[in-house]
Design an enzyme around this catalytic site. Structure first.
Site, PDB file in Angstrom:
ATOM      1  N   TYR A 101       0.860  -1.194   0.000  1.00  0.00           N
ATOM      2  CA  TYR A 101       0.000   0.000   0.000  1.00  0.00           C
ATOM      3  C   TYR A 101       0.890   1.235   0.000  1.00  0.00           C
ATOM      4  O   TYR A 101       1.834   1.338   0.797  1.00  0.00           O
ATOM      5  CB  TYR A 101      -0.894   0.022   1.246  1.00  0.00           C
ATOM      6  CG  TYR A 101      -1.699   1.303   1.379  1.00  0.00           C
ATOM      7  CD1 TYR A 101      -2.985   1.384   0.864  1.00  0.00           C
ATOM      8  CD2 TYR A 101      -1.166   2.425   2.006  1.00  0.00           C
ATOM      9  CE1 TYR A 101      -3.717   2.554   0.961  1.00  0.00           C
ATOM     10  CE2 TYR A 101      -1.885   3.597   2.114  1.00  0.00           C
ATOM     11  CZ  TYR A 101      -3.172   3.663   1.594  1.00  0.00           C
ATOM     12  OH  TYR A 101      -3.883   4.820   1.691  1.00  0.00           O
ATOM     13  N   GLU A 185      -3.375   7.376  -4.281  1.00  0.00           N
ATOM     14  CA  GLU A 185      -3.283   6.130  -3.522  1.00  0.00           C
ATOM     15  C   GLU A 185      -3.223   4.947  -4.473  1.00  0.00           C
ATOM     16  O   GLU A 185      -3.956   4.905  -5.463  1.00  0.00           O
ATOM     17  CB  GLU A 185      -4.503   5.995  -2.612  1.00  0.00           C
ATOM     18  CG  GLU A 185      -4.597   4.685  -1.852  1.00  0.00           C
ATOM     19  CD  GLU A 185      -5.907   4.556  -1.090  1.00  0.00           C
ATOM     20  OE1 GLU A 185      -5.959   4.996   0.062  1.00  0.00           O
ATOM     21  OE2 GLU A 185      -6.886   4.025  -1.673  1.00  0.00           O
TER      22      GLU A 185
END
Length: 379
Positions: A101, A185
């Site tokens: 992530y 993101e």
């Protein structure tokens, strides 16, 4: 302005971040044709501006073009957290070895950006952040300095990411700066069994204040809207300051500071706010009716919390507005009202006299938030 996944991936690809091949369609037959072009086996992904698509059944593997058409037929029209799926992205599958992530987000409190990264990406990243915060690195980034290769190496090291991700971290920062974004993101960023680093899913939030520079989307940015944004557009037409969120407790308050505090208190009671709605100094019957109408149109809302501190607009005027609004708006969800400040006692008396079966009152913000959360969880 949030982008759809396929739009965010396009930006990443333009900045040199590798993404799997994919195309978008709004009809099931289109999914069959795309799957045929991509080699047969594909991933069909709902295109909505919210998380949790995988757990909601909005992301599925299709073994061949016929299965891709059937899967697209199942996903198109789905409701995912109040967002209707109108398009699907059909992408080539990837053999994943590890999921990571990475993101950059504006930290308004410090006037800097925050790099957030973890070696444990994927659908459960929120659970990881909540239960094992040490597994998620949070590194402040000075916007004046940016993310150089050396800075990216520090972020990767702090998060336990492999060296191959350093280039992605640099390029992702470039996306943030050059595209006037508040959030970029990638979840998950993956390493394949062949050792390649790819961005499987991406989220980008653009700065509305920079719309005059965002010419790539054309003059009409309304084309980017989905069902959630349609509620925001409806509220804007009525002059309401409304932002849709992914929750179950609708919020109405007077004053941005009070509404923000209300969101925090509701979250602290174990519920999720469904929206931000600031009615400002006006609490007329029409304003309350318009606000309730927009909030009740969100299928995710299970209860509504009206939190008002009477000042220039006294609480009895607010109570009158609520009573009159309930004569024009059919209340289908429980409503919890907390009135405090100028003429609060008189306002509570007005609501008590009305005796609507779905309206309750609380004298404190904490008590009202707890009750709104309880009612939301009961429905």
């Amino acid at each position: 302005m949030d982008l759809y996944e396929h739009q965010a991936r396009e930006l990443l690809e333009e900045h040199g971040i590798v993404v799997p091949k994919a195309e978008v369609t709004d009809v099931p037959q289109g999914a069959r044709e795309i799957a045929r072009r991509l080699g047969g086996r594909v991933v069909v992904k709902a295109q909505v501006k919210t998380g949790g698509r995988g757990k909601a059944g909005g992301v599925k593997i299709a073994a061949d073009p016929a299965a891709a058409e059937l899967t697209a037929r199942q996903i198109l029209g789905m409701d995912i957290k109040g967002h209707t799926v109108r398009k699907v992205m059909v992408a080539e599958p990837v053999d994943i070895e590890r999921e990571y992530y990475v993101s950059y987000v504006l930290d308004r409190a410090t006037g800097r950006f925050l790099a957030i990264a973890s070696a444990e990406g994927g659908m459960d990243i929120e659970e990881v952040a909540a239960t094992r915060p040490e597994a998620v690195a949070r590194i402040p980034v000075d916007p004046g300095e940016g993310v150089t290769t050396a800075r990216a190496a520090e972020i990767a090291s702090a998060a336990g990411l492999p060296p191959q991700t350093v280039d992605v971290l640099v390029r992702l920062w470039d996306v943030l700066v050059r595209e006037d974004a508040l959030l970029v993101e990638v979840n998950p960023l993956v390493r394949t069994v062949q050792g390649r680093i790819l961005a499987l899913d991406a989220k980008v939030t653009l700065d509305d204040n920079a719309r005059f520079r965002q010419t790539r989307w054309g003059d009409d940015l309304a084309a980017l809207d989905d069902e959630g944004d349609a509620l925001e557009a409806a509220a804007a037409e009525k002059g309401l300051n409304y932002v849709k969120l992914d929750g179950e407790v609708g919020i109405i308050g007077n004053g941005a500071g009070l509404v923000m505090s209300t969101l925090d208190v509701v979250a602290g009671c174990g519920a999720r706010p469904a929206n931000f709605l600031d009615i400002g100094g006006g609490a007329s019957a029409q304003v309350m009716a318009d606000g309730l109408g927009v909030i009740l149109a969100d299928p995710g809302v299970k209860s509504v919390f009206v939190n008002v501190f009477g000042g220039i607009t006294a609480c009895d005027a607010v109570a009158d507005g609520i009573v009159q609004a309930l004569e024009t708006v059919r209340l289908t969800k429980p409503l919890v009202v907390r009135l405090d400040g100028n003429n609060a006692v008189r306002g509570r008396t007005i609501l008590d006299a009305h005796r609507h079966p779905l309206v309750e009152q609380a004298t404190s913000m904490d008590g009202a938030a707890r009750r709104a959360a309880e009612l939301a969880h009961a429905h």
